[in-house]
Design a protein around this motif. Sequence first.
Motif, PDB file in Angstrom:
ATOM      1  N   GLY A  26      13.783 -32.977 -33.127  1.00  0.00           N
ATOM      2  CA  GLY A  26      12.668 -33.791 -33.601  1.00  0.00           C
ATOM      3  C   GLY A  26      11.464 -33.723 -32.677  1.00  0.00           C
ATOM      4  O   GLY A  26      10.314 -33.700 -33.134  1.00  0.00           O
ATOM      5  N   TRP A  27      11.711 -33.674 -31.368  1.00  0.00           N
ATOM      6  CA  TRP A  27      10.605 -33.585 -30.420  1.00  0.00           C
ATOM      7  C   TRP A  27       9.881 -32.248 -30.558  1.00  0.00           C
ATOM      8  O   TRP A  27       8.650 -32.181 -30.510  1.00  0.00           O
ATOM      9  CB  TRP A  27      11.118 -33.770 -28.990  1.00  0.00           C
ATOM     10  CG  TRP A  27      11.571 -35.158 -28.712  1.00  0.00           C
ATOM     11  CD1 TRP A  27      12.865 -35.605 -28.583  1.00  0.00           C
ATOM     12  CD2 TRP A  27      10.744 -36.313 -28.556  1.00  0.00           C
ATOM     13  NE1 TRP A  27      12.883 -36.964 -28.348  1.00  0.00           N
ATOM     14  CE2 TRP A  27      11.600 -37.417 -28.324  1.00  0.00           C
ATOM     15  CE3 TRP A  27       9.362 -36.523 -28.579  1.00  0.00           C
ATOM     16  CZ2 TRP A  27      11.113 -38.711 -28.115  1.00  0.00           C
ATOM     17  CZ3 TRP A  27       8.868 -37.810 -28.377  1.00  0.00           C
ATOM     18  CH2 TRP A  27       9.753 -38.888 -28.157  1.00  0.00           C
ATOM     19  N   ASP A  28      10.645 -31.168 -30.713  1.00  0.00           N
ATOM     20  CA  ASP A  28      10.011 -29.865 -30.870  1.00  0.00           C
ATOM     21  C   ASP A  28       9.208 -29.811 -32.164  1.00  0.00           C
ATOM     22  O   ASP A  28       8.109 -29.245 -32.206  1.00  0.00           O
ATOM     23  CB  ASP A  28      11.070 -28.759 -30.856  1.00  0.00           C
ATOM     24  CG  ASP A  28      10.453 -27.375 -30.735  1.00  0.00           C
ATOM     25  OD1 ASP A  28       9.708 -27.141 -29.764  1.00  0.00           O
ATOM     26  OD2 ASP A  28      10.693 -26.541 -31.623  1.00  0.00           O
ATOM     27  N   GLN A  29       9.745 -30.421 -33.213  1.00  0.00           N
ATOM     28  CA  GLN A  29       9.027 -30.443 -34.483  1.00  0.00           C
ATOM     29  C   GLN A  29       7.727 -31.223 -34.349  1.00  0.00           C
ATOM     30  O   GLN A  29       6.695 -30.836 -34.934  1.00  0.00           O
ATOM     31  CB  GLN A  29       9.913 -31.053 -35.575  1.00  0.00           C
ATOM     32  CG  GLN A  29       9.330 -30.969 -36.968  1.00  0.00           C
ATOM     33  CD  GLN A  29       9.135 -29.539 -37.458  1.00  0.00           C
ATOM     34  OE1 GLN A  29       9.836 -28.633 -37.017  1.00  0.00           O
ATOM     35  NE2 GLN A  29       8.179 -29.336 -38.353  1.00  0.00           N
ATOM     36  N   ALA A  30       7.745 -32.297 -33.575  1.00  0.00           N
ATOM     37  CA  ALA A  30       6.521 -33.074 -33.353  1.00  0.00           C
ATOM     38  C   ALA A  30       5.447 -32.215 -32.688  1.00  0.00           C
ATOM     39  O   ALA A  30       4.271 -32.263 -33.078  1.00  0.00           O
ATOM     40  CB  ALA A  30       6.829 -34.302 -32.508  1.00  0.00           C
ATOM     41  N   TRP A  31       5.852 -31.418 -31.714  1.00  0.00           N
ATOM     42  CA  TRP A  31       4.895 -30.513 -31.071  1.00  0.00           C
ATOM     43  C   TRP A  31       4.400 -29.458 -32.054  1.00  0.00           C
ATOM     44  O   TRP A  31       3.225 -29.085 -32.038  1.00  0.00           O
ATOM     45  CB  TRP A  31       5.533 -29.856 -29.847  1.00  0.00           C
ATOM     46  CG  TRP A  31       5.511 -30.723 -28.632  1.00  0.00           C
ATOM     47  CD1 TRP A  31       6.538 -31.478 -28.133  1.00  0.00           C
ATOM     48  CD2 TRP A  31       4.395 -30.939 -27.760  1.00  0.00           C
ATOM     49  NE1 TRP A  31       6.127 -32.164 -27.004  1.00  0.00           N
ATOM     50  CE2 TRP A  31       4.826 -31.836 -26.758  1.00  0.00           C
ATOM     51  CE3 TRP A  31       3.099 -30.461 -27.720  1.00  0.00           C
ATOM     52  CZ2 TRP A  31       3.973 -32.260 -25.731  1.00  0.00           C
ATOM     53  CZ3 TRP A  31       2.249 -30.880 -26.696  1.00  0.00           C
ATOM     54  CH2 TRP A  31       2.688 -31.773 -25.714  1.00  0.00           C
ATOM     55  N   LYS A  32       5.275 -28.968 -32.899  1.00  0.00           N
ATOM     56  CA  LYS A  32       4.882 -27.922 -33.847  1.00  0.00           C
ATOM     57  C   LYS A  32       3.815 -28.415 -34.826  1.00  0.00           C
ATOM     58  O   LYS A  32       2.905 -27.658 -35.190  1.00  0.00           O
ATOM     59  CB  LYS A  32       6.107 -27.425 -34.618  1.00  0.00           C
ATOM     60  CG  LYS A  32       7.025 -26.517 -33.815  1.00  0.00           C
ATOM     61  CD  LYS A  32       8.206 -26.051 -34.658  1.00  0.00           C
ATOM     62  CE  LYS A  32       9.093 -25.104 -33.874  1.00  0.00           C
ATOM     63  NZ  LYS A  32      10.282 -24.663 -34.669  1.00  0.00           N
TER      64      LYS A  32
END
Length: 225
Positions: A26-32
């Motif tokens: 979820g954190w990586d998706q937020a950055w994406k």
Amino acid sequence: MSLDTTPHNAAQELVRNLVANDPIQGWDQAWKVGATPWDAGDVQPPLRDLLHCGVLHLPPAGRALIPGCGKGYDAILIATATGLETTAVDISETALKQANDLLNASQLPSSVVVQFENKDFFSLGQSEKEKFDLVFDHTFFVAISPERRKEWGQVMSRLVKPGGYLITLIFPIDPPQDYGPPWFVRPEHYLEALGEGWEKIVDKVPEISLPTHKDREHLVVWKKL
């Protein structure tokens, strides 16, 4: 209660949904998708002022760690201002790519050492190689579930060398809420998590903060006994 749908709060709500669905990816998706309301786009003025005020007595060849480093502004600042070999970790590969892009664009001298690594903070501190003279926590403590705060304190106790420093720039200090991230936080929550073995050497409201952080942050520096 109606939801505040201003752009900033809409991004926070999106982050909460992403992390609730998948606490890691979820954190990586937020950055994406660019849903990064914690990313101020620059170094933190209280950290910059602290590093130049002479309060910290750091070894000439020491090491620093920044968990949840994001795009790495503060990691680059710490390495440049202190000369410490600096390791910055994040679980988001997207954030780390942006951090490395920023590092490459900074064109730092070869004497400044910064490494960005894709690691889980809670896995650190298992060997003598993972001991640090300085650790900086900003918007990391508030990003983890409150149920893990005691574990956060245990890991910090493993990571910081005796005589080393833990800098906690506590933000956002907002009205109480029962949802997150960011989770409700007050300075005393850090003490509860750390337990014994630490001396508080700085405890103040910063003189200079980013405009969006003014009156919402507190600087506490701990020295490991």
